[in-house]
Design a protein around this motif. Structure first.
Motif, PDB file in Angstrom:
ATOM      1  N   MET A   1     -31.267 -49.784 -34.862  1.00  0.00           N
ATOM      2  CA  MET A   1     -31.756 -48.432 -34.994  1.00  0.00           C
ATOM      3  C   MET A   1     -30.387 -47.909 -33.893  1.00  0.00           C
ATOM      4  N   SER A   2     -30.039 -46.813 -34.272  1.00  0.00           N
ATOM      5  CA  SER A   2     -29.042 -46.045 -33.401  1.00  0.00           C
ATOM      6  C   SER A   2     -29.714 -45.378 -32.387  1.00  0.00           C
ATOM      7  N   GLN A   3     -28.826 -45.431 -31.307  1.00  0.00           N
ATOM      8  CA  GLN A   3     -29.453 -44.533 -30.119  1.00  0.00           C
ATOM      9  C   GLN A   3     -29.216 -43.265 -30.007  1.00  0.00           C
ATOM     10  N   SER A   4     -30.216 -42.425 -29.703  1.00  0.00           N
ATOM     11  CA  SER A   4     -30.020 -40.945 -29.486  1.00  0.00           C
ATOM     12  C   SER A   4     -29.177 -40.611 -28.203  1.00  0.00           C
ATOM     13  N   ALA A   5     -28.934 -39.426 -28.190  1.00  0.00           N
ATOM     14  CA  ALA A   5     -27.876 -38.865 -26.970  1.00  0.00           C
ATOM     15  C   ALA A   5     -28.672 -39.067 -25.608  1.00  0.00           C
ATOM     16  N   ALA A   6     -30.062 -38.772 -25.918  1.00  0.00           N
ATOM     17  CA  ALA A   6     -30.786 -38.866 -24.578  1.00  0.00           C
ATOM     18  C   ALA A   6     -31.062 -40.210 -24.234  1.00  0.00           C
ATOM     19  N   ASP A   7     -31.135 -41.403 -25.195  1.00  0.00           N
ATOM     20  CA  ASP A   7     -31.401 -42.659 -24.868  1.00  0.00           C
ATOM     21  C   ASP A   7     -30.043 -43.360 -24.137  1.00  0.00           C
ATOM     22  N   ILE A   8     -28.854 -42.864 -24.686  1.00  0.00           N
ATOM     23  CA  ILE A   8     -27.467 -43.192 -23.964  1.00  0.00           C
ATOM     24  C   ILE A   8     -27.402 -42.694 -22.707  1.00  0.00           C
ATOM     25  N   ALA A   9     -27.702 -41.406 -22.378  1.00  0.00           N
ATOM     26  CA  ALA A   9     -27.837 -40.433 -21.063  1.00  0.00           C
ATOM     27  C   ALA A   9     -28.448 -41.472 -20.156  1.00  0.00           C
ATOM     28  N   TYR A  10     -29.406 -42.200 -20.489  1.00  0.00           N
ATOM     29  CA  TYR A  10     -30.474 -42.702 -19.490  1.00  0.00           C
ATOM     30  C   TYR A  10     -30.345 -44.432 -19.417  1.00  0.00           C
ATOM     31  N   ALA A  11     -29.416 -44.537 -20.407  1.00  0.00           N
ATOM     32  CA  ALA A  11     -29.125 -46.315 -20.402  1.00  0.00           C
ATOM     33  C   ALA A  11     -28.242 -46.888 -19.344  1.00  0.00           C
ATOM     34  N   ASN A  12     -28.709 -47.448 -18.204  1.00  0.00           N
ATOM     35  CA  ASN A  12     -27.932 -47.763 -17.189  1.00  0.00           C
ATOM     36  C   ASN A  12     -27.284 -49.223 -17.369  1.00  0.00           C
ATOM     37  N   GLY A  76     -37.827 -49.548 -12.840  1.00  0.00           N
ATOM     38  CA  GLY A  76     -38.048 -50.272 -14.357  1.00  0.00           C
ATOM     39  C   GLY A  76     -38.498 -49.122 -15.296  1.00  0.00           C
ATOM     40  N   TYR A  77     -38.210 -47.876 -15.269  1.00  0.00           N
ATOM     41  CA  TYR A  77     -38.616 -46.587 -16.052  1.00  0.00           C
ATOM     42  C   TYR A  77     -40.315 -46.947 -16.328  1.00  0.00           C
ATOM     43  N   PRO A 170     -35.991 -40.921  -1.644  1.00  0.00           N
ATOM     44  CA  PRO A 170     -35.775 -41.409  -3.354  1.00  0.00           C
ATOM     45  C   PRO A 170     -34.428 -41.672  -3.514  1.00  0.00           C
ATOM     46  N   ILE A 171     -34.387 -42.998  -4.078  1.00  0.00           N
ATOM     47  CA  ILE A 171     -32.974 -43.571  -4.420  1.00  0.00           C
ATOM     48  C   ILE A 171     -32.774 -43.498  -5.871  1.00  0.00           C
ATOM     49  N   SER A 172     -31.848 -42.699  -6.322  1.00  0.00           N
ATOM     50  CA  SER A 172     -31.668 -42.654  -7.797  1.00  0.00           C
ATOM     51  C   SER A 172     -32.982 -42.132  -8.530  1.00  0.00           C
ATOM     52  N   PRO A 173     -33.580 -41.121  -8.201  1.00  0.00           N
ATOM     53  CA  PRO A 173     -34.915 -40.940  -8.493  1.00  0.00           C
ATOM     54  C   PRO A 173     -34.999 -39.903  -9.954  1.00  0.00           C
ATOM     55  N   LEU A 174     -35.862 -40.253 -10.729  1.00  0.00           N
ATOM     56  CA  LEU A 174     -36.212 -39.308 -12.054  1.00  0.00           C
ATOM     57  C   LEU A 174     -36.915 -38.352 -11.370  1.00  0.00           C
ATOM     58  N   GLU A 218     -21.362 -43.988  -9.034  1.00  0.00           N
ATOM     59  CA  GLU A 218     -20.827 -44.251 -10.092  1.00  0.00           C
ATOM     60  C   GLU A 218     -21.970 -44.531 -11.136  1.00  0.00           C
ATOM     61  N   GLU A 219     -22.975 -43.698 -10.681  1.00  0.00           N
ATOM     62  CA  GLU A 219     -24.165 -43.782 -11.908  1.00  0.00           C
ATOM     63  C   GLU A 219     -23.949 -42.900 -13.010  1.00  0.00           C
ATOM     64  N   ARG A 220     -24.842 -43.202 -14.017  1.00  0.00           N
ATOM     65  CA  ARG A 220     -24.749 -42.198 -15.168  1.00  0.00           C
ATOM     66  C   ARG A 220     -24.604 -40.887 -14.731  1.00  0.00           C
TER      67      ARG A 220
END
Length: 267
Positions: A1-12, A76-77, A170-174, A218-220
């Motif tokens: 299954m191909s990744q969406s743009a949103a999936d790629i944006a939040y793929a670390n 861990g999302y 908060p470290i690298s928070p959502l 160097e994060e996304r």
């Protein structure tokens, strides 16, 4: 299954060299730290803060009387990991004379993010009864979101505990959950429009407490955006960009009492 743009944006992990090795290293280092600290009487493990199977925390103590309590909430999302992967990251605060509590919490899809938020609140309140003094909150990624939520009045953090808060980092928070609605992981998270508003720290005016948002240079781009959005939304919040750090090694400073990250946390 191909990744969406949103999936790629939040793929670390896809953008971090040898990413799969990090959890293995964390697990081994954490196990070794727990075993040593427990053997010398500086660790109390698997303390309950509720009835749920994952409503447990580990509490680590310094050599002397604690200066205060640091809470670390793992990431861990909201779907992966538990507190047992991170024990060694208590080392910096312990060396500085602070106690450290690391809670687990029920994971999605068994729990919604709003329910996880309330579990973390209960964990903070329960740990606060065991250690006197000031409290600092920190967490990584989804854990960064969860500690940021503790400053949101709607969470209902006990007033006496809230009065003891000295710093939240908060470290690298959502901080805005709306973009995650477009990712495939939302099949587990089940974020809807209402929860995207209620559970996004940027949608709340925080309690009066100094806050610093810490993120790796160097994060996304999405995580740099999320960090910036929170500092823009919360008046007085500071942004610290850690040069050369990505999403997995941005927490390494927690192991060293004299690191820049620990200096921001504990002062």
């Amino acid at each position: 299954m191909s990744q969406s743009a949103a999936d790629i944006a939040y793929a670390n992990a896809d953008f971090i060299p040898d990413a799969a090795a990090y959890p293995l290293r964390w697990e081994e280092a954490a196990r070794n730290w727990r075993e040593v600290e427990h053997a010398v009487g500086r660790a109390q493990l698997n303390l309950p803060y509720g009835e749920g199977a994952r409503q447990r925390f580990d509490l680590f103590f310094p050599a002397g009387r604690p200066e205060g309590l640091m809470v670390f909430v793992h990431g861990g999302y909201w779907r992966r990991f538990d507190n047992k992967l991170w024990s060694h990251f208590a080392a910096g605060a312990q060396a500085a004379g602070w106690a450290v509590v690391m809670p687990s919490y029920t994971l999605a899809p068994e729990a919604r993010i709003s329910e996880i938020t309330q579990e973390v609140r209960r964990a903070v309140e329960a740990a606060a009864t065991r250690v006197r003094g000031p409290i600092v909150l920190t967490g990584h990624s989804a854990g960064g979101h969860l500690v940021a939520r503790m400053l949101c009045p709607d969470v209902g953090l006990d007033a006496e505990v809230a009065a003891r808060l000295q710093k939240v980092v908060p470290i690298s928070p959502l901080s805005d959950l709306a973009p995650l609605m477009e990712t495939s992981m939302n099949a587990d998270l089940r974020i809807d429009a209402a929860e995207a508003v209620s559970e996004s720290p940027i949608r709340h005016t925080p309690l009066a407490c100094p806050a610093t948002v810490w993120v790796g240079a160097e994060e996304r781009p999405a995580f740099l955006d999320q960090a910036r959005w929170l500092t823009e939304a919360w008046e007085g919040a500071e942004l610290q960009i850690d040069r050369g750090r990505h999403h997995f090694d941005v927490i390494d400073g927690l192991e060293e009492a004299e690191s820049p990250l620990m200096k921001v946390l504990l002062g």
